[in-house]
Design a protein around this motif. Structure first.
Motif, PDB file in Angstrom:
ATOM      1  N   UNK A   1       9.483  12.275  -4.969  1.00 19.14           N
ATOM      2  CA  UNK A   1      10.097  11.978  -3.687  1.00 19.14           C
ATOM      3  C   UNK A   1       9.849  10.509  -3.423  1.00 19.14           C
ATOM      4  N   UNK A   2      10.875   9.778  -2.972  1.00 20.11           N
ATOM      5  CA  UNK A   2      10.647   8.334  -2.858  1.00 20.11           C
ATOM      6  C   UNK A   2       9.854   7.942  -1.619  1.00 20.11           C
ATOM      7  N   UNK A   3       9.760   8.833  -0.626  1.00 20.47           N
ATOM      8  CA  UNK A   3       8.969   8.482   0.557  1.00 20.47           C
ATOM      9  C   UNK A   3       8.198   9.684   1.117  1.00 20.47           C
ATOM     10  N   UNK A   4       7.190  10.165   0.343  1.00 16.15           N
ATOM     11  CA  UNK A   4       6.476  11.372   0.789  1.00 16.15           C
ATOM     12  C   UNK A   4       5.606  11.116   2.028  1.00 16.15           C
ATOM     13  N   UNK A   5       5.489   9.835   2.428  1.00 20.48           N
ATOM     14  CA  UNK A   5       4.669   9.505   3.599  1.00 20.48           C
ATOM     15  C   UNK A   5       5.528   9.351   4.849  1.00 20.48           C
TER      16      UNK A   5
ATOM     17  N   UNK B   1       2.391  11.330  -8.648  1.00 21.21           N
ATOM     18  CA  UNK B   1       1.694  11.620  -9.897  1.00 21.21           C
ATOM     19  C   UNK B   1       0.799  12.848  -9.733  1.00 21.21           C
ATOM     20  N   UNK B   2      -0.011  12.824  -8.691  1.00 19.98           N
ATOM     21  CA  UNK B   2      -1.001  13.894  -8.530  1.00 19.98           C
ATOM     22  C   UNK B   2      -0.385  15.201  -8.039  1.00 19.98           C
TER      23      UNK B   2
ATOM     24  N   UNK C   1       0.838  -1.204   0.000  1.00 24.35           N
ATOM     25  CA  UNK C   1       0.000   0.000   0.000  1.00 24.35           C
ATOM     26  C   UNK C   1       0.868   1.247   0.000  1.00 24.35           C
ATOM     27  N   UNK C   2       2.021   1.148   0.632  1.00 29.43           N
ATOM     28  CA  UNK C   2       2.911   2.291   0.672  1.00 29.43           C
ATOM     29  C   UNK C   2       3.472   2.608  -0.714  1.00 29.43           C
ATOM     30  N   UNK C   3       3.818   1.567  -1.465  1.00 32.29           N
ATOM     31  CA  UNK C   3       4.348   1.773  -2.813  1.00 32.29           C
ATOM     32  C   UNK C   3       3.297   2.421  -3.711  1.00 32.29           C
ATOM     33  N   UNK C   4       2.046   1.902  -3.622  1.00 30.12           N
ATOM     34  CA  UNK C   4       0.957   2.459  -4.430  1.00 30.12           C
ATOM     35  C   UNK C   4       0.701   3.913  -4.070  1.00 30.12           C
ATOM     36  N   UNK C   5       0.647   4.178  -2.770  1.00 33.46           N
ATOM     37  CA  UNK C   5       0.347   5.528  -2.308  1.00 33.46           C
ATOM     38  C   UNK C   5       1.428   6.511  -2.754  1.00 33.46           C
TER      39      UNK C   5
END
Ligand SMILES: Nc1nc2c(ncn2[C@@H]2O[C@H](COP(=O)(O)OP(=O)(O)O)[C@@H](O)[C@H]2O)c(=O)[nH]1
Ligand SMILES: [Mg+2]
Length: 389
Positions: free
Chosen positions: A183-187, A177-178, A167-171
């Motif tokens: 950034x490889x880890x915006x979460x 995209x949006x 889920x992290x990869x998808x998010x």
């Protein structure tokens, strides 16, 4: 009464006071770095966390601000016990409120240093990275430095379960995209930035969510320089994770809000998503009532409306308004108020659709106008009455 004499009496010795003198000295030696740590039920991690910071930041003037949402487990006393003898350890206690992003925003705004880091309390983030992150910013090479859980070699994901990894990869892909970021880890919950940036964008951040970095990246003015440093995400030391599946809904709400240029608040997006799901439930209940109940259409329609409203109430209660969640008698009262709100909303829907239809006989334009009117009305009135603060 306060006379000018008592006022001078208070202020006169100040200039000469040794206490103030030493405060000035301390003022000169203001911290270089404020570490903000949001906490909810982390009593068992506090001492280890401070010891870890102390070891990692030996060559740096630092302070830590714990922002605790009134944890019932004694987190605050654990912090105060250490803070009593260590002025670098500060604490903010927020009462009657919950929310990770809001806690971090308030902690950052209270920072004594010009540079602020955000770190979780559970020692999952690698505090030994902090000096490197700090020198990146101090040397003028970056405005934001992100501790990223993904390294090129991929081995930085040890603390992740498989479901969370997917889920992290998808998010990540979706947000890049949006939001047109790369950034490889915006979460990530582990990052450092200039306080001045937060001072500027704080009013446009959403305090209700969990994904503060994503929000900061989306709200930051163009041209901010971002650096990423990979680290190994460790398993949680003690205590439980507070973030669950709800985070995904929360993330979608934030993303849509940002894509709409902050036009739609994340909470409204969630409310609208729940409402759309309610429509599906409504149709399903209507079909079932007609099929199995053998009732008239009107009775089936009323039945389906109540099923959908009840479903929407409980889903909104755990999702959209989870920070103001109602339980026990309050929940029953809230449900009844919600029925009334939605019924008025339905009238507003019909009224507006009818009005639009009298000027423009395109059925779907009139239908959408009515539904939007009802959604906005239900949301506004529910926030004010059903889940009032
Ligand atoms: N102040 C505050 N802190 C929170 C809240 N929810 C989570 N936290 C803290 O935020 C950090 C990250 O939460 P955690 O449960 O570890 O999330 P995970 O690492 O994604 O499992 C921890 O330090 C938590 O104590 C909240 O509602 N308020
Ligand atoms: Mg954690």
């Amino acid at each position: 009464m306060v006379t000018s004499e008592t006022l001078t009496g208070i202020s006169a010795p100040d200039t000469a006071s040794p206490a103030i003198g030493s405060l000035r000295a301390a003022g000169n030696a203001r911290p270089q770095l404020t570490v903000v740590i949001p906490t909810y039920c982390e009593a068992g991690n506090i001492a280890a966390m401070i010891a870890a910071l102390d070891a990692a930041l030996a060559s740096i003037r630092w302070e830590v601000i714990f922002v605790d949402d009134d944890s019932p487990d004694g987190t605050m006393s654990a912090i105060r016990a250490i803070g009593a003898n260590d002025p670098r350890v500060r604490a903010m206690r927020r009462v009657g409120r919950r929310g990770l992003a809001g806690a971090v925003i308030e902690g950052m705004l209270a920072s004594g240093a010009d540079i602020v880091a955000v770190v979780d309390a559970d020692l999952q983030h690698d505090e030994k990275l902090l000096p490197r992150m700090l020198s990146e910013i101090e040397a003028g090479g970056a405005d934001i430095v992100i501790g990223t859980r993904y390294s090129q070699s991929g081995e930085a994901r040890e603390g992740f379960s498989t479901a969370r990894r997917i889920s992290s990869t998808l998010a990540t892909a979706l947000s890049n995209l949006l939001l047109r970021t790369n950034v490889s880890d915006p979460m990530s919950g582990f990052f450092m930035l200039k306080r001045s940036l937060i001072d500027t964008i704080a009013p446009s951040l959403s305090p209700g969510g969990f994904k503060l970095l994503l929000d900061i990246l989306a709200s930051a003015p163009s041209g901010v320089r971002i650096r990423e440093i990979p680290y190994v995400f460790r398993p949680r030391r003690v205590g439980k994770s507070k973030l669950d599946g709800i985070v995904i809904a929360d993330f979608l709400g934030l993303l849509l809000a940002k894509v709409s240029g902050n036009l739609l608040p994340p909470r409204f997006v969630l409310f609208a998503l729940v409402g759309s799901l309610g429509l599906v439930i409504h149709l399903f209940a209507l079909r079932s009532a007609l099929h199995f109940g053998g009732t008239s259409f009107n009775v089936a329609q009323i039945f389906a409306s109540f099923v959908a409203m009840t479903f929407n109430f409980f889903l909104n209660n755990v999702l959209t308004f989870r920070d103001r969640r109602l339980s026990g008698f309050e929940a029953i009262k809230g449900l009844l108020i919600f029925y009334v709100v939605c019924s008025v909303g339905a009238l507003a829907n019909i009224g507006v659709a009818d009005l639009v239809y009298s000027h423009d006989t395109t059925w779907w334009r009139a239908g959408i106008a009515g539904a939007l009117m009802a959604a906005v009305f239900n949301y506004a009135v529910s926030s004010a009455f059903t889940w009032r603060r």
